[in-house]
Design a protein around this motif. Structure first.
Motif, short mmCIF file in Angstrom:
data_model
loop_
_atom_site.label_atom_id
_atom_site.label_comp_id
_atom_site.label_asym_id
_atom_site.label_seq_id
_atom_site.Cartn_x
_atom_site.Cartn_y
_atom_site.Cartn_z
N ASN A 153 0.85 -1.17 0.00
CA ASN A 153 0.00 0.00 0.00
C ASN A 153 0.89 1.23 0.00
OD1 ASN A 153 0.82 0.06 2.75
ND2 ASN A 153 -1.05 -0.98 3.38
N TYR A 154 0.33 2.43 0.23
CA TYR A 154 1.09 3.65 -0.04
C TYR A 154 0.89 4.69 1.06
CZ TYR A 154 1.14 1.55 -4.66
OH TYR A 154 1.30 0.67 -5.71
N GLY A 202 0.20 21.60 -5.53
CA GLY A 202 1.00 22.63 -4.91
C GLY A 202 2.47 22.31 -4.79
N TYR A 203 2.88 21.18 -5.30
CA TYR A 203 4.28 20.77 -5.27
C TYR A 203 4.85 20.79 -6.69
CZ TYR A 203 4.17 19.31 -0.39
OH TYR A 203 4.09 19.30 0.98
N GLN A 204 6.17 20.79 -6.76
CA GLN A 204 6.84 20.81 -8.06
C GLN A 204 7.43 19.46 -8.44
OE1 GLN A 204 6.54 23.54 -10.07
NE2 GLN A 204 5.19 24.12 -8.36
N TYR A 205 7.28 18.47 -7.54
CA TYR A 205 7.83 17.14 -7.80
C TYR A 205 6.84 16.09 -7.30
CZ TYR A 205 12.09 19.90 -8.22
OH TYR A 205 13.01 20.85 -8.57
N THR A 206 6.77 14.96 -8.01
CA THR A 206 5.95 13.83 -7.57
C THR A 206 6.81 12.58 -7.50
OG1 THR A 206 5.27 13.26 -9.85
CG2 THR A 206 3.85 14.78 -8.60
N SER A 207 6.40 11.67 -6.62
CA SER A 207 7.14 10.41 -6.45
C SER A 207 6.20 9.39 -5.80
CB SER A 207 8.39 10.64 -5.60
OG SER A 207 9.16 9.45 -5.51
N THR A 208 6.77 8.28 -5.30
CA THR A 208 5.99 7.24 -4.64
C THR A 208 6.72 6.76 -3.39
OG1 THR A 208 4.82 6.43 -6.59
CG2 THR A 208 5.21 4.83 -4.84
N ARG A 209 5.90 6.51 -2.36
CA ARG A 209 6.40 5.89 -1.13
C ARG A 209 5.47 4.71 -0.83
NH1 ARG A 209 8.14 8.83 4.53
NH2 ARG A 209 6.74 7.69 5.92
N MET A 210 5.96 3.50 -1.07
CA MET A 210 5.15 2.29 -0.91
C MET A 210 5.63 1.50 0.29
SD MET A 210 6.53 0.48 -4.41
CE MET A 210 5.48 -0.96 -4.28
N LYS A 211 4.71 0.71 0.86
CA LYS A 211 5.03 0.03 2.12
C LYS A 211 4.21 -1.24 2.26
CE LYS A 211 1.61 2.87 4.56
NZ LYS A 211 1.38 3.80 5.68
N PHE A 239 15.51 2.42 1.07
CA PHE A 239 14.93 1.10 1.33
C PHE A 239 15.06 0.90 2.82
CE2 PHE A 239 15.79 -3.67 1.34
CZ PHE A 239 14.45 -4.02 1.21
N TRP A 240 13.93 0.81 3.55
CA TRP A 240 14.00 0.90 4.99
C TRP A 240 12.81 0.20 5.65
CZ3 TRP A 240 10.98 5.30 7.30
CH2 TRP A 240 10.24 6.01 6.34
N THR A 241 12.82 0.16 6.99
CA THR A 241 11.71 -0.44 7.73
C THR A 241 11.35 0.45 8.91
OG1 THR A 241 13.01 -1.76 9.30
CG2 THR A 241 12.58 -2.74 7.15
N LEU A 242 10.09 0.30 9.35
CA LEU A 242 9.58 0.99 10.54
C LEU A 242 8.88 -0.01 11.44
CD1 LEU A 242 8.01 4.32 9.20
CD2 LEU A 242 9.89 4.13 10.86
N GLY A 243 8.90 0.26 12.75
CA GLY A 243 8.20 -0.59 13.68
C GLY A 243 6.70 -0.60 13.41
N LEU A 342 9.50 -0.31 3.61
CA LEU A 342 9.18 0.88 2.82
C LEU A 342 10.21 1.06 1.71
CD1 LEU A 342 8.87 1.85 6.13
CD2 LEU A 342 7.52 3.59 4.94
N ILE A 343 9.74 1.56 0.55
CA ILE A 343 10.61 1.94 -0.56
C ILE A 343 10.11 3.28 -1.09
CG2 ILE A 343 11.62 1.25 -2.76
CD1 ILE A 343 10.56 -1.57 -2.28
N ASN A 344 11.02 4.22 -1.29
CA ASN A 344 10.59 5.53 -1.80
C ASN A 344 11.76 6.28 -2.43
OD1 ASN A 344 11.53 6.00 1.13
ND2 ASN A 344 11.41 8.09 0.30
N ILE A 345 11.42 7.32 -3.17
CA ILE A 345 12.40 8.32 -3.59
C ILE A 345 11.90 9.67 -3.11
CG2 ILE A 345 13.76 9.32 -5.46
CD1 ILE A 345 12.86 7.06 -7.27
N ALA A 346 12.67 10.30 -2.24
CA ALA A 346 12.38 11.67 -1.80
C ALA A 346 13.18 12.64 -2.66
CB ALA A 346 12.74 11.84 -0.33
N MET A 347 12.82 13.93 -2.54
CA MET A 347 13.52 14.97 -3.30
C MET A 347 13.89 16.12 -2.38
SD MET A 347 14.87 15.73 -6.09
CE MET A 347 14.82 16.38 -7.76
N GLY A 348 15.20 16.44 -2.36
CA GLY A 348 15.66 17.53 -1.52
C GLY A 348 15.59 17.17 -0.06
N GLY A 349 15.26 18.13 0.77
CA GLY A 349 15.12 17.88 2.20
C GLY A 349 16.45 17.85 2.93
#
Length: 373
Positions: A153-154, A202-211, A239-243, A342-349
């Protein structure tokens, strides 16, 4: 005066000579029995568990042999170069132990009552399952279209729940996460997550964060991803995990976070792994890294081995960080409970940094994600 019958005496002498022993005389031995030769030798081999889906067996390595022959009183079975093993009824079971799928020669000998023998052999291929960790979950991304909804899911939006610019999931990131095919899809055996420069919500970039939250969660084991990373200044794939208890009143960082792979486009080639716990989080001190060439042009395997007392991080089997605190409690080791992927691509930050003004689009390609225990 007696008269001799010379003819009778002569016959008697000849008779005695023919009955006396000598080199050319004596009793003849009884005739010897003829050799018995086995015939019609047949060997049938059943690989235990073999079927259309598993033609080389169920992984046990066991085979069942049955030999039959005319005029046979016993049989001998030989497996490769191992010593011959006897069977009186022509039945014999054997178990191979070499892991993987391997080919072998099985030879059987049929023996007659006079010790004569014939033999036949067969070539077989047998699968033996690994005695090590077993695959318990995976996605091989072999069906084109949207990712498997039974596994993924996302997280959508920017993390604030209202799509407000600048929220950035707490890290001042610049992307808006979607589940659109423009940002995520499976194609030609690969999961493709695309980070795009576009005006959206309202953002200038789009991506996906799936889990895998609420779909697959695990405690301990080995997890790995085979991936080719995105490129460009400001990109921040992870590429990461959360409790799994993060939404059960525990929160972050008490739930624990394991960053298996993070990469910054402004520092291409440096792969970082990190641990976030109540004792050290955010710009955590619990981290390690290694430099890997061609991460944006070739696939590499990013892995974590998670045991009861340590975390081992590697790329293509080369370890770059081990987390094993001397004191393990809720502050340093909230890792005795389930985590999700979780797998995602973030931008900046905070970690992604300055965004290249010429950036337009980049894609992370993932061959598989696998978990072993």
């Amino acid at each position: 005066m007696l008269k001799f019958n010379y003819t009778l005496v002569l016959l008697l002498i000849i008779s005695l000579q023919s009955c006396s022993g000598g080199s050319d005389g004596g009793i003849e031995p009884p005739p010897q029995s003829e050799d018995v030769i086995p015939t019609n030798l047949n060997l049938s081999i059943t690989i235990v568990g073999a079927n259309a889906n598993n033609p080389n067996g169920d992984g046990s390595g066991m085979i069942q042999c049955i030999a039959t022959a005319t005029n046979a009183v016993k049989y001998g079975f030989k497996f490769g170069n191992n010593p011959e093993q006897e069977s009186l009824n022509g039945s014999f079971n054997h178990t191979y132990t070499e892991e993987g799928t391997n080919s072998y020669i099985v030879t059987v000998f049929a023996y007659s009552s006079t010790g004569n023998s014939i033999s036949v052999f067969k070539n077989i291929t047998v699968y033996v399952a690994s005695s090590g960790p077993q695959l318990i979950w995976s996605d091989e991304f072999d069906v084109d279209g949207a990712p498997n909804t039974s596994k993924w899911n996302y997280d959508l939006g920017d993390g604030s729940g209202a799509g407000q610019p600048g929220a950035g999931w707490g890290n001042n990131e610049k992307q808006f996460y979607t589940d659109r095919s423009d940002n995520v899809k499976v194609e030609n055996g690969l999961l493709k997550i695309t980070l795009k420069k576009e005006s959206y919500q309202g953002y200038q970039y789009t991506s996906t964060r799936m889990k895998t939250q609420d779909k697959f969660e695990f405690t301990y084991g080995k997890i790995e991803i085979k991936a080719k990373l995105p490129s460009g200044g400001g990109t921040w794939p992870a590429f990461w995990t959360l409790g799994a208890n993060i939404d059960e009143g525990v929160g972050w960082p008490a739930c624990g976070e394991i960053d298996i792979m993070e990469h910054v486009g402004n520092n291409e080639g440096t792969i970082q792994s990190a641990m976030h716990t109540p004792s050290s989080y955010g710009n955590t001190q619990n981290k390690g890294s290694q430099v890997v060439s061609n991460v944006t042009s070739a696939f590499h395997i990013y892995a974590l081995e998670w045991t009861q007392n340590k975390m081992i991080f590697s790329v293509d089997g080369n370890v770059h960080y081990t987390y094993q605190p001397n004191i393990q409690d809720s502050n340093t080791w909230p890792f005795n409970a389930n985590q999700f992927i979780l797998i995602n691509i973030a931008m900046g930050g905070n970690l992604g940094g300055v965004i290249d003004s010429n950036f337009t689009e980049t894609t992370m390609e993932i061959d598989y994600v696998r978990v072993y225990q």
